[in-house]
Each structure stands twice: as C-alpha cells, then as structure tokens.
Scaffold this active site. Structure first.
Site, PDB file in Angstrom:
ATOM      1  N   TYR A 287     -32.893 -58.110 -39.945  1.00 34.68           N
ATOM      2  CA  TYR A 287     -32.992 -56.756 -39.321  1.00 34.68           C
ATOM      3  C   TYR A 287     -33.105 -55.875 -40.628  1.00 34.68           C
ATOM      4  CZ  TYR A 287     -30.794 -52.507 -37.731  1.00 34.68           C
ATOM      5  OH  TYR A 287     -30.566 -51.169 -37.564  1.00 34.68           O
TER       6      TYR A 287
ATOM      7  N   ASP B 168     -34.152 -72.309 -47.626  1.00 36.30           N
ATOM      8  CA  ASP B 168     -32.681 -71.938 -47.791  1.00 36.30           C
ATOM      9  C   ASP B 168     -32.367 -71.606 -49.041  1.00 36.30           C
ATOM     10  OD1 ASP B 168     -29.863 -71.906 -47.786  1.00 36.30           O
ATOM     11  OD2 ASP B 168     -29.959 -72.766 -45.763  1.00 36.30           O
TER      12      ASP B 168
ATOM     13  N   SER C  30     -22.354 -53.295 -49.868  1.00 36.07           N
ATOM     14  CA  SER C  30     -21.935 -52.679 -48.372  1.00 36.07           C
ATOM     15  C   SER C  30     -20.769 -51.643 -48.925  1.00 36.07           C
ATOM     16  CB  SER C  30     -21.443 -53.852 -47.407  1.00 36.07           C
ATOM     17  OG  SER C  30     -20.746 -53.068 -46.455  1.00 36.07           O
TER      18      SER C  30
ATOM     19  N   TYR D 103     -16.359 -62.056 -45.911  1.00 34.27           N
ATOM     20  CA  TYR D 103     -17.639 -61.109 -46.088  1.00 34.27           C
ATOM     21  C   TYR D 103     -17.609 -60.319 -47.016  1.00 34.27           C
ATOM     22  CZ  TYR D 103     -21.245 -58.166 -45.090  1.00 34.27           C
ATOM     23  OH  TYR D 103     -22.282 -57.151 -45.120  1.00 34.27           O
TER      24      TYR D 103
ATOM     25  N   LYS E 165     -19.082 -59.828 -51.047  1.00 32.17           N
ATOM     26  CA  LYS E 165     -20.051 -58.611 -51.253  1.00 32.17           C
ATOM     27  C   LYS E 165     -19.580 -58.220 -52.635  1.00 32.17           C
ATOM     28  CE  LYS E 165     -23.231 -58.381 -48.297  1.00 32.17           C
ATOM     29  NZ  LYS E 165     -24.674 -59.013 -48.691  1.00 32.17           N
TER      30      LYS E 165
ATOM     31  N   PHE F  90     -24.230 -47.901 -45.725  1.00 34.02           N
ATOM     32  CA  PHE F  90     -23.077 -47.581 -44.643  1.00 34.02           C
ATOM     33  C   PHE F  90     -23.501 -48.418 -43.636  1.00 34.02           C
ATOM     34  CE2 PHE F  90     -19.886 -45.119 -47.032  1.00 34.02           C
ATOM     35  CZ  PHE F  90     -20.351 -45.311 -48.439  1.00 34.02           C
TER      36      PHE F  90
ATOM     37  N   GLY G 243      -8.204 -54.543 -38.952  1.00 33.38           N
ATOM     38  CA  GLY G 243      -9.023 -54.360 -40.224  1.00 33.38           C
ATOM     39  C   GLY G 243      -9.972 -53.205 -40.134  1.00 33.38           C
TER      40      GLY G 243
HETATM   41  P1  NAD Z   1     -29.767 -60.350 -40.867  1.00 30.68           P
HETATM   42  O1  NAD Z   1     -28.766 -61.361 -40.568  1.00 30.68           O
HETATM   43  O2  NAD Z   1     -30.580 -59.842 -39.790  1.00 30.68           O
HETATM   44  O3  NAD Z   1     -30.496 -60.832 -42.032  1.00 30.68           O
HETATM   45  C1  NAD Z   1     -30.491 -61.700 -43.124  1.00 30.68           C
HETATM   46  C2  NAD Z   1     -31.233 -62.771 -43.131  1.00 30.68           C
HETATM   47  O4  NAD Z   1     -31.225 -63.875 -44.178  1.00 30.68           O
HETATM   48  C3  NAD Z   1     -31.610 -63.591 -41.874  1.00 30.68           C
HETATM   49  O5  NAD Z   1     -32.984 -63.580 -41.475  1.00 30.68           O
HETATM   50  C4  NAD Z   1     -31.409 -64.862 -42.072  1.00 30.68           C
HETATM   51  O6  NAD Z   1     -31.896 -65.864 -41.360  1.00 30.68           O
HETATM   52  C5  NAD Z   1     -31.321 -65.021 -43.665  1.00 30.68           C
HETATM   53  N1  NAD Z   1     -30.549 -66.126 -44.356  1.00 30.68           N
HETATM   54  C6  NAD Z   1     -29.224 -66.121 -44.244  1.00 30.68           C
HETATM   55  N2  NAD Z   1     -28.859 -67.057 -44.911  1.00 30.68           N
HETATM   56  C7  NAD Z   1     -29.899 -67.680 -45.657  1.00 30.68           C
HETATM   57  C8  NAD Z   1     -30.230 -68.508 -46.579  1.00 30.68           C
HETATM   58  N3  NAD Z   1     -29.141 -69.347 -46.922  1.00 30.68           N
HETATM   59  N4  NAD Z   1     -31.213 -68.864 -46.940  1.00 30.68           N
HETATM   60  C9  NAD Z   1     -32.247 -68.101 -46.491  1.00 30.68           C
HETATM   61  N5  NAD Z   1     -32.307 -67.040 -45.655  1.00 30.68           N
HETATM   62  C10 NAD Z   1     -30.949 -66.845 -45.408  1.00 30.68           C
HETATM   63  O7  NAD Z   1     -28.895 -59.169 -41.822  1.00 30.68           O
HETATM   64  P2  NAD Z   1     -29.039 -57.594 -41.929  1.00 30.68           P
HETATM   65  O8  NAD Z   1     -28.268 -56.809 -41.059  1.00 30.68           O
HETATM   66  O9  NAD Z   1     -30.596 -57.608 -42.053  1.00 30.68           O
HETATM   67  O10 NAD Z   1     -28.473 -57.617 -43.381  1.00 30.68           O
HETATM   68  C11 NAD Z   1     -29.275 -58.078 -44.582  1.00 30.68           C
HETATM   69  C12 NAD Z   1     -27.953 -57.843 -45.840  1.00 30.68           C
HETATM   70  O11 NAD Z   1     -27.528 -56.627 -45.761  1.00 30.68           O
HETATM   71  C13 NAD Z   1     -27.094 -58.972 -45.620  1.00 30.68           C
HETATM   72  O12 NAD Z   1     -26.865 -59.555 -47.042  1.00 30.68           O
HETATM   73  C14 NAD Z   1     -25.909 -58.209 -45.110  1.00 30.68           C
HETATM   74  O13 NAD Z   1     -24.628 -58.632 -45.678  1.00 30.68           O
HETATM   75  C15 NAD Z   1     -26.303 -56.727 -45.908  1.00 30.68           C
HETATM   76  N6  NAD Z   1     -25.437 -55.669 -45.167  1.00 30.68           N
HETATM   77  C16 NAD Z   1     -25.781 -55.486 -43.600  1.00 30.68           C
HETATM   78  C17 NAD Z   1     -25.110 -54.443 -43.147  1.00 30.68           C
HETATM   79  C18 NAD Z   1     -25.356 -54.258 -41.728  1.00 30.68           C
HETATM   80  O14 NAD Z   1     -24.463 -53.485 -40.837  1.00 30.68           O
HETATM   81  N7  NAD Z   1     -26.370 -54.718 -41.006  1.00 30.68           N
HETATM   82  C19 NAD Z   1     -24.148 -53.573 -43.740  1.00 30.68           C
HETATM   83  C20 NAD Z   1     -24.006 -54.072 -45.108  1.00 30.68           C
HETATM   84  C21 NAD Z   1     -24.635 -54.804 -45.918  1.00 30.68           C
HETATM   85  N1  UFG Z   2     -16.330 -49.963 -32.365  1.00 29.70           N
HETATM   86  C1  UFG Z   2     -15.822 -49.859 -31.144  1.00 29.70           C
HETATM   87  N2  UFG Z   2     -16.371 -50.671 -30.131  1.00 29.70           N
HETATM   88  C2  UFG Z   2     -17.119 -51.720 -30.281  1.00 29.70           C
HETATM   89  C3  UFG Z   2     -17.666 -51.648 -31.664  1.00 29.70           C
HETATM   90  C4  UFG Z   2     -17.131 -50.903 -32.643  1.00 29.70           C
HETATM   91  O1  UFG Z   2     -15.018 -49.009 -30.735  1.00 29.70           O
HETATM   92  O2  UFG Z   2     -17.246 -52.424 -29.410  1.00 29.70           O
HETATM   93  C5  UFG Z   2     -16.074 -49.053 -33.478  1.00 29.70           C
HETATM   94  C6  UFG Z   2     -15.065 -49.510 -34.712  1.00 29.70           C
HETATM   95  O3  UFG Z   2     -13.964 -49.658 -34.101  1.00 29.70           O
HETATM   96  C7  UFG Z   2     -15.543 -48.624 -35.600  1.00 29.70           C
HETATM   97  C8  UFG Z   2     -17.078 -48.189 -35.356  1.00 29.70           C
HETATM   98  O4  UFG Z   2     -17.280 -48.333 -34.111  1.00 29.70           O
HETATM   99  O5  UFG Z   2     -14.605 -47.354 -35.621  1.00 29.70           O
HETATM  100  C9  UFG Z   2     -18.031 -48.695 -36.088  1.00 29.70           C
HETATM  101  O6  UFG Z   2     -17.762 -50.275 -35.820  1.00 29.70           O
HETATM  102  P1  UFG Z   2     -18.809 -51.425 -36.351  1.00 29.70           P
HETATM  103  O7  UFG Z   2     -18.325 -52.621 -36.179  1.00 29.70           O
HETATM  104  O8  UFG Z   2     -20.257 -50.968 -35.874  1.00 29.70           O
HETATM  105  O9  UFG Z   2     -19.055 -51.354 -37.856  1.00 29.70           O
HETATM  106  P2  UFG Z   2     -18.013 -51.151 -38.882  1.00 29.70           P
HETATM  107  O10 UFG Z   2     -17.822 -49.931 -39.779  1.00 29.70           O
HETATM  108  O11 UFG Z   2     -16.615 -52.001 -38.693  1.00 29.70           O
HETATM  109  O12 UFG Z   2     -18.504 -52.337 -40.033  1.00 29.70           O
HETATM  110  C10 UFG Z   2     -19.837 -52.058 -40.813  1.00 29.70           C
HETATM  111  C11 UFG Z   2     -20.713 -53.337 -40.724  1.00 29.70           C
HETATM  112  C12 UFG Z   2     -19.840 -54.395 -41.930  1.00 29.70           C
HETATM  113  C13 UFG Z   2     -19.523 -53.593 -43.053  1.00 29.70           C
HETATM  114  C14 UFG Z   2     -18.968 -52.266 -42.629  1.00 29.70           C
HETATM  115  C15 UFG Z   2     -18.789 -51.362 -43.894  1.00 29.70           C
HETATM  116  O13 UFG Z   2     -20.574 -54.257 -39.359  1.00 29.70           O
HETATM  117  O14 UFG Z   2     -20.584 -55.486 -42.192  1.00 29.70           O
HETATM  118  O15 UFG Z   2     -19.585 -51.528 -41.713  1.00 29.70           O
HETATM  119  O16 UFG Z   2     -20.050 -51.211 -44.668  1.00 29.70           O
HETATM  120  F1  UFG Z   2     -18.865 -54.104 -43.684  1.00 29.70           F
END
Ligand code: NAD
Ligand code: UFG
Length: 338
Positions: free
Chosen positions: A12, A59, A125, A150, A154, A179, A295
């Site tokens: 993503y 991988d 994160s 998770y 990080k 965020f 959480g």
């Molecule tokens: P995503 O799952 O869409 O992208 C991660 C990609 O990494 C995927 O394409 C997956 O196939 C690949 N991948 C996973 N394990 C692998 C491995 N062992 N070898 C090679 N490829 C591998 O996730 P995203 O939302 O794009 O997130 C990207 C990064 O940002 C992640 O590290 C995630 O933890 C971090 N992050 C995401 C969020 C969020 O809310 N989306 C918030 C904070 C941090």
């Molecule tokens: N929420 C709902 N209903 C839902 C989903 C979420 O009410 O179906 C609420 C949650 O309680 C929270 C807000 O919407 O108040 C946001 O929730 P998300 O699950 O979208 O996001 P979080 O803030 O819980 O978590 C995200 C990422 C994590 C990351 C975290 C802090 O998913 O990976 O932000 O950066 F660790």
C-alpha cells in the site's frame, strides 16, 4: 541516476512511494514476496509513471537473495517497508511477526552493511509512543508501552538502528513514525486492499459504503475527546509518499539517525471521519456504538514540524480529499488490484 531499493514496494504505502520516487527522477528496484500485494501493482505503477520498476519477487528472510540484489544493482539508499502489520494477528502469532519484522529487517541491514550501502529510511509508526502523555506528540516524547508484538517490533527496529548508527558513524537512518495513513492514489489505480474483514477504520467504512458490510462498529464513545470517539491523525498516503522523498534526500546528505513524525498535526474523531466519508460517497452510512476496543487509546496526533524543519515537508491533503480518493479507489477496484 540515484537508485533506491524499496522493500515492500508493491504494498500500500510502498507502491505510492515507488510512484513518487519515479516521478522525482529516481531509479527504483523493488523487493517484495507478494505476501500482501499483487504483481499487477507493477502495471499500475507503469501506467501512472510510464516506467516499469525492476522487480525481485523475494523474501527479505532470504539472505543470499538480498546479497544478490546488492551485487546486481548499484543501490544508493534503501526504503524499508516490508513487514507484517496486523496488530491483532501479531498478538496471536508473535514469533511469526518477530521473525519477519525483526529477523527479516536484520538480514536487510546486514546485506546493506556488506554492500557498503548505509543510507536507510525505515517505516516506523506512531504506535512506538504507546499511550502518549500529551498531544500533539513531538519526537522527543517518551517511547515504549507498546501493547502488541507488531508495535514492539517497530520499537525494536528503532533501537537496533540507533545502535547501528552508534557503532558506525557512516550510517544515515531516518526513522519515520507514520500516523494513520489512509486514502489512495488520485488516479484511482493504487490503494489499500485489505485481506478479509478490515481492522482499520477507513477500509471498514469503505466496505459499509459499497454495501459489503452492514454498519460501522464505533469502538467506544466515552473517551475524553470532543465527541467521545477516538481521535487520530489521518494522513493521505500520497502525502506520506512525498515525505519519503524528502527523507531520502535528507538522509543522503546527513549522517546519523533522525526520528521524524509524518502526520498532518490535526486530529479527527471516528465520527468526523464517518461524516467526511458520507460526503464523499453521497449517502448516509449506518453505525452502532460498541464497547471500546482493547489496546486503543483516546487520542493520538502529531506535531509534524520537525519534518518541515529538516526537509521541507508538510501534508497537503485534507480529510475530505482522503475520503474522496479512498471512495474513488473502492469504486474503481471492486476486486482489488488484479
Ligand atoms: P502492506 O502490507 O501493504 O505492504 C507491505 C509489503 O511488504 C507487502 O507488499 C508484502 O507483500 C511485503 N512483505 C511482507 N513481508 C515480506 C518479506 N518477508 N519479504 C518481502 N516482502 C514482504 O503494508 P503498508 O500499509 O504499505 O505498510 C508498509 C510499512 O509501513 C510496514 O512496515 C508497516 O508496518 C508500516 N506502517 C504502516 C502503517 C499503516 O497503517 N498502513 C502505519 C505505520 C507503519
Ligand atoms: N475504529 C472503529 N471501528 C472500526 C475500526 C476502528 O471505531 O471498525 C476506531 C478505533 O477505535 C480508533 C480509530 O477508529 O479510535 C482508528 O483505528 P484504526 O484501527 O484505523 O487505527 P489505529 O489508530 O488503531 O492503528 C493504526 C495502525 C497501526 C498503528 C497505529 C499507530 O493500524 O498499525 O495506527 O500508528 F500502529
């Protein structure tokens, strides 16, 4: 030309960042094992940019494979997205998460060190702040108190990379604390495709809007926030992608480690987001108030001024535009990216 290795580049945030990198004149090499993304993303990137990035289906646990990538390409810097990210699943399968997010990452850092490539941007994160003492959160706020493997993975990566920078002053490392990334590419060609029922708010609302899910479950309305529902700093994924351009440029010119928030600095409640999405899709969306989700914290939003100071970045898109682009992607891709 500057060449950037992007792990997780078909995911993503990775796919949006690859697109932005290409549009800013970088050459991109992607490593992704397609665990949570599809090869078709590469065609979408080519449609937007006119360039097909070099791709290794690999991988990051494959050490020899990583060495080969560095041997076959002249990599100047790495942006490391690859990892697992489902909070709930990480509680059930901690070893799987630590193996991928810690062992996989350490493999990558070792391959970088061996190849003499010591410039890295890491996807951290806001979860590293745990339950923040105050909002907006600045980078010098206390970290720790993560409530799941998770989040802990990080924080551990941050500590590992801090230690690497102490041991060898040649490293440049940007620890980007995202965020809440939402939205999709304005073209409608790239976006988030969650596996199964979404855990995160906006992908869930998108499924309510397209009729796949019946109603939004609002997790708690008794938080100490203006309307009682949880407040977060939602950031458009295209803004986030641009933040990586600034960060990688900065890293290539400065040694040492920096911790940087990427957020908008504005908090929105669950109901604010729901109402913005209603505007985007032009209909009322049903919701029910449920118990708090274990959480969860009351509020979390960034002070993003360090990113502006260090590399001139600030978010441009507002919540209405984030919801508009999420809805556009949802409508255009009913079966995901195939
Ligand atoms: P995503 O799952 O869409 O992208 C991660 C990609 O990494 C995927 O394409 C997956 O196939 C690949 N991948 C996973 N394990 C692998 C491995 N062992 N070898 C090679 N490829 C591998 O996730 P995203 O939302 O794009 O997130 C990207 C990064 O940002 C992640 O590290 C995630 O933890 C971090 N992050 C995401 C969020 C969020 O809310 N989306 C918030 C904070 C941090
Ligand atoms: N929420 C709902 N209903 C839902 C989903 C979420 O009410 O179906 C609420 C949650 O309680 C929270 C807000 O919407 O108040 C946001 O929730 P998300 O699950 O979208 O996001 P979080 O803030 O819980 O978590 C995200 C990422 C994590 C990351 C975290 C802090 O998913 O990976 O932000 O950066 F660790």
């Amino acid at each position: 030309m500057t060449t950037i290795l992007v792990t997780g580049g078909t995911g993503y945030i990775g796919s949006h960042t690859v697109t932005a990198l290409i549009q800013n004149g970088y050459e991109v090499v992607i490593v992704d094992n397609l665990y949570n993304s599809s090869k078709a993303v590469l065609n979408r990137i080519e449609t937007i940019t006119g360039i097909m990035p070099k791709f290794y289906e690999m991988d990051i646990l494959d050490r020899d494979g990583l060495d080969r990538v560095f041997a076959e390409n002249s990599i100047d810097a790495v942006i490391h997205f690859a990892g697992y990210k489902a909070v709930g699943e990480s509680v059930e399968k901690p070893l799987v998460y630590y193996e991928n997010n810690i062992s996989g990452s350490v493999n990558l850092y070792q391959a970088m060190a061996k190849a003499g490539c010591k410039t890295l941007v890491f996807s951290s994160s806001a979860t590293v702040y745990g339950d923040p003492e105050k909002c907006p959160i600045t980078e010098d706020s206390k970290v720790g108190g993560t409530t799941n493997p998770y989040g802990t993975s990080k924080l551990m990566n941050e500590h590992i990379l801090e230690d690497v920078c102490v041991s060898d002053p040649d490293w440049s490392v940007m620890l980007l604390r995202y965020f809440n990334p939402i939205g999709a590419h304005t073209s409608g060609l790239l976006g988030e495709v969650p596996n199964g029922i979404p855990n995160n708010l906006v992908p869930y609302i998108a499924r309510v809007a397209n009729g796949t899910l019946e109603f939004l479950r609002v997790f708690g309305n008794d938080y100490p926030t203006p309307d009682g529902t949880g407040v977060r700093d939602y950031i458009h994924v295209m803004d986030l992608a641009d933040g990586h351009i600034g960060a990688v440029r900065y890293a290539m010119e400065h040694k040492g480690v920096e911790h940087v928030n990427l957020g908008t600095g504005r908090g929105y409640s669950v109901l604010d987001v729901l109402h913005a999405y209603e505007k985007a899709c032009g209909k009322q969306l049903p919701y029910r108030i449920l118990e708090r989700r274990p959480g969860d914290i009351a509020e979390c939003y960034a002070d993003p001024s360090k990113a502006l100071r260090l590399f001139g970045w600030k978010a441009r898109y507002d919540i209405d535009e984030m919801c508009r682009d999420s809805w556009n992607f949802t409508l255009q891709n009913p079966d995901g990216i195939k």
